[in-house]
Design a protein around this motif. Structure first.
Motif, mmCIF file in Angstrom:
data_model
loop_
_atom_site.group_PDB
_atom_site.id
_atom_site.type_symbol
_atom_site.label_atom_id
_atom_site.label_comp_id
_atom_site.label_asym_id
_atom_site.label_seq_id
_atom_site.Cartn_x
_atom_site.Cartn_y
_atom_site.Cartn_z
ATOM 1 N N THR A 1 0.818 -1.214 0.000
ATOM 2 C CA THR A 1 0.000 0.000 0.000
ATOM 3 C C THR A 1 0.846 1.256 0.000
ATOM 4 O OG1 THR A 1 -1.703 -1.191 1.245
ATOM 5 C CG2 THR A 1 -1.874 1.213 1.208
ATOM 6 N N TYR A 2 2.028 1.176 0.579
ATOM 7 C CA TYR A 2 2.884 2.354 0.721
ATOM 8 C C TYR A 2 3.965 2.442 -0.357
ATOM 9 C CZ TYR A 2 0.517 2.421 5.188
ATOM 10 O OH TYR A 2 -0.454 2.440 6.155
ATOM 11 N N LEU A 3 3.935 1.563 -1.323
ATOM 12 C CA LEU A 3 4.847 1.666 -2.454
ATOM 13 C C LEU A 3 4.309 2.689 -3.458
ATOM 14 C CD1 LEU A 3 5.855 -2.073 -2.957
ATOM 15 C CD2 LEU A 3 7.121 -0.254 -1.787
ATOM 16 N N PRO A 4 5.166 3.235 -4.304
ATOM 17 C CA PRO A 4 4.764 4.373 -5.149
ATOM 18 C C PRO A 4 3.538 4.132 -6.014
ATOM 19 C CG PRO A 4 7.136 4.074 -5.237
ATOM 20 C CD PRO A 4 6.598 2.906 -4.484
ATOM 21 N N ASP A 5 3.472 3.005 -6.716
ATOM 22 C CA ASP A 5 2.354 2.794 -7.635
ATOM 23 C C ASP A 5 1.055 2.545 -6.896
ATOM 24 O OD1 ASP A 5 3.512 0.384 -6.746
ATOM 25 O OD2 ASP A 5 2.572 -0.736 -8.377
ATOM 26 N N ALA A 6 1.089 1.725 -5.847
ATOM 27 C CA ALA A 6 -0.125 1.424 -5.100
ATOM 28 C C ALA A 6 -0.663 2.659 -4.385
ATOM 29 C CB ALA A 6 0.135 0.302 -4.095
ATOM 30 N N ALA A 7 0.237 3.422 -3.764
ATOM 31 C CA ALA A 7 -0.190 4.643 -3.087
ATOM 32 C C ALA A 7 -0.737 5.653 -4.093
ATOM 33 C CB ALA A 7 0.976 5.244 -2.308
ATOM 34 N N GLY A 8 -0.060 5.765 -5.229
ATOM 35 C CA GLY A 8 -0.485 6.729 -6.235
ATOM 36 C C GLY A 8 -1.819 6.395 -6.860
ATOM 37 N N GLN A 9 -2.158 5.113 -6.959
ATOM 38 C CA GLN A 9 -3.427 4.731 -7.566
ATOM 39 C C GLN A 9 -4.623 5.236 -6.775
ATOM 40 O OE1 GLN A 9 -3.126 0.482 -8.031
ATOM 41 N NE2 GLN A 9 -1.566 0.649 -9.632
ATOM 42 N N SER A 10 -4.440 5.435 -5.469
ATOM 43 C CA SER A 10 -5.532 5.958 -4.651
ATOM 44 C C SER A 10 -5.823 7.424 -4.959
ATOM 45 C CB SER A 10 -5.197 5.811 -3.166
ATOM 46 O OG SER A 10 -4.079 6.600 -2.813
ATOM 47 N N MET A 11 -4.952 8.079 -5.729
ATOM 48 C CA MET A 11 -5.169 9.479 -6.089
ATOM 49 C C MET A 11 -6.313 9.642 -7.089
ATOM 50 S SD MET A 11 -1.164 10.595 -6.531
ATOM 51 C CE MET A 11 -1.535 12.253 -7.117
ATOM 52 N N TYR A 12 -6.584 8.592 -7.869
ATOM 53 C CA TYR A 12 -7.602 8.738 -8.919
ATOM 54 C C TYR A 12 -8.632 7.626 -8.957
ATOM 55 C CZ TYR A 12 -4.632 5.328 -11.354
ATOM 56 O OH TYR A 12 -3.911 4.219 -11.687
ATOM 57 N N LEU B 1 3.258 9.274 -2.466
ATOM 58 C CA LEU B 1 3.936 9.288 -3.763
ATOM 59 C C LEU B 1 4.843 10.509 -3.898
ATOM 60 C CD1 LEU B 1 4.455 8.087 -6.501
ATOM 61 C CD2 LEU B 1 2.353 9.151 -7.338
ATOM 62 N N MET B 2 4.399 11.650 -3.389
ATOM 63 C CA MET B 2 5.223 12.855 -3.432
ATOM 64 C C MET B 2 6.488 12.671 -2.591
ATOM 65 S SD MET B 2 4.100 16.780 -2.543
ATOM 66 C CE MET B 2 2.768 16.694 -3.737
ATOM 67 N N LEU B 3 6.344 12.009 -1.446
ATOM 68 C CA LEU B 3 7.505 11.754 -0.586
ATOM 69 C C LEU B 3 8.503 10.838 -1.291
ATOM 70 C CD1 LEU B 3 8.768 12.202 2.204
ATOM 71 C CD2 LEU B 3 7.523 10.180 3.006
ATOM 72 N N TRP B 4 8.007 9.799 -1.959
ATOM 73 C CA TRP B 4 8.891 8.927 -2.738
ATOM 74 C C TRP B 4 9.655 9.727 -3.796
ATOM 75 C CZ3 TRP B 4 10.682 4.127 -2.273
ATOM 76 C CH2 TRP B 4 9.994 3.205 -1.480
ATOM 77 N N ALA B 5 8.923 10.567 -4.524
ATOM 78 C CA ALA B 5 9.556 11.351 -5.595
ATOM 79 C C ALA B 5 10.608 12.295 -5.036
ATOM 80 C CB ALA B 5 8.490 12.136 -6.364
#
Length: 252
Positions: free
Chosen positions: A201-212, A232-236
């Motif tokens: 859930t806390y990996l970039p793609d999984a976390a980012g998918q909750s944005m949309y 996702l912003m923190l990862w970036a």
């Protein structure tokens, strides 16, 4: 910031923007991504026309191509930072712009300035097509979920592009970076979903998918859009910071 610092920043940003918008591979990738997006959405729209879609159905159809879209924007991010190492152009860049931290930071900023409108336009057109085709049979007319998903998808694609560019700056080679990132997004991450649900859930793609994505009771979508954006912003930001550190300590 002093006047000289501001001038240095603006000139460096302008130089990075000029390099980015004159990179043919970036525009070719954007065009191919745009065409692929419309093709996938058109195919899903044809299926959706066979029944009542509703606003939620239109949203799902409009976002059906996000997996392919993210691949295109990942490639754009990688090309942005890795292309200069092909043929040794990076030496010319560092001769003209010796401030490495500033140069790499403004490169990511220029990339964001290009990616945001490009991602917005592609996602809008991807949602507009099913909306036009299915709106006559749609149940309900609330466009708020569509608007939120549009903003979230644009943010997700932008942050994913920046993250990819940072990893490209660390690895410095196009093909290995492509293999690593596309392998993670399309092979490793899907396999991990069935094994490490709480961690992924806390990996970039999984976390980012909750944005949309529409809200769901699935554990993978337990994060709110704000939480997903923050993670996702923190990862970036972390990866960009690491890239800057590596960039400062390496030879060209």
């Amino acid at each position: 910031m002093s006047v000289s610092s501001i001038k240095r920043f603006t000139r460096t940003l302008r130089a990075e923007m000029d390099k980015l918008i004159t990179l043919p591979s970036v525009w070719i990738t954007l065009i191919c991504t745009f065409i692929l997006n419309l093709g996938v959405v058109a195919a899903f729209t044809s299926v959706g026309l066979k029944g009542e879609a509703g606003t939620q159905g239109i949203l799902i159809i409009g976002l059906s191509s996000m997996g392919y879209l993210q691949a295109g924007f990942i490639i754009i991010g990688i090309l942005t930072t890795c292309s200069e190492y092909t043929g040794g152009q990076i030496r010319t860049t560092l001769t003209a712009i010796p401030w490495r931290s500033l140069q790499l930071t403004t490169k990511h900023l220029a990339l964001a300035m290009v990616t945001i409108p490009a991602a917005f336009i592609i996602v809008v057109l991807g949602m507009l097509y099913p909306w036009i085709r299915i709106r006559d049979t749609a149940v309900g007319g609330d466009i708020t979920p569509l608007t939120k998903a549009l903003i979230g998808a644009t943010g997700y694609l932008t942050l994913t592009t920046l993250l990819s560019a940072a990893i490209g700056a660390i690895i410095r080679r196009t093909t290995p970076t492509l293999v690593i990132l596309l392998g993670y997004y399309f092979i490793v991450s899907p396999l991990m979903k069935g094994l490490l649900r709480s961690f992924i859930t806390y990996l970039p793609d999984a976390a980012g998918q909750s944005m949309y994505r529409p809200s769901s009771t699935d554990e993978l979508n337990a994060l709110t859009p704000v939480q997903g954006t923050g993670i996702l912003m923190l990862w970036a930001l972390i990866l960009i910071a690491v890239a800057v550190v590596f960039y400062r300590k390496r030879d060209a």
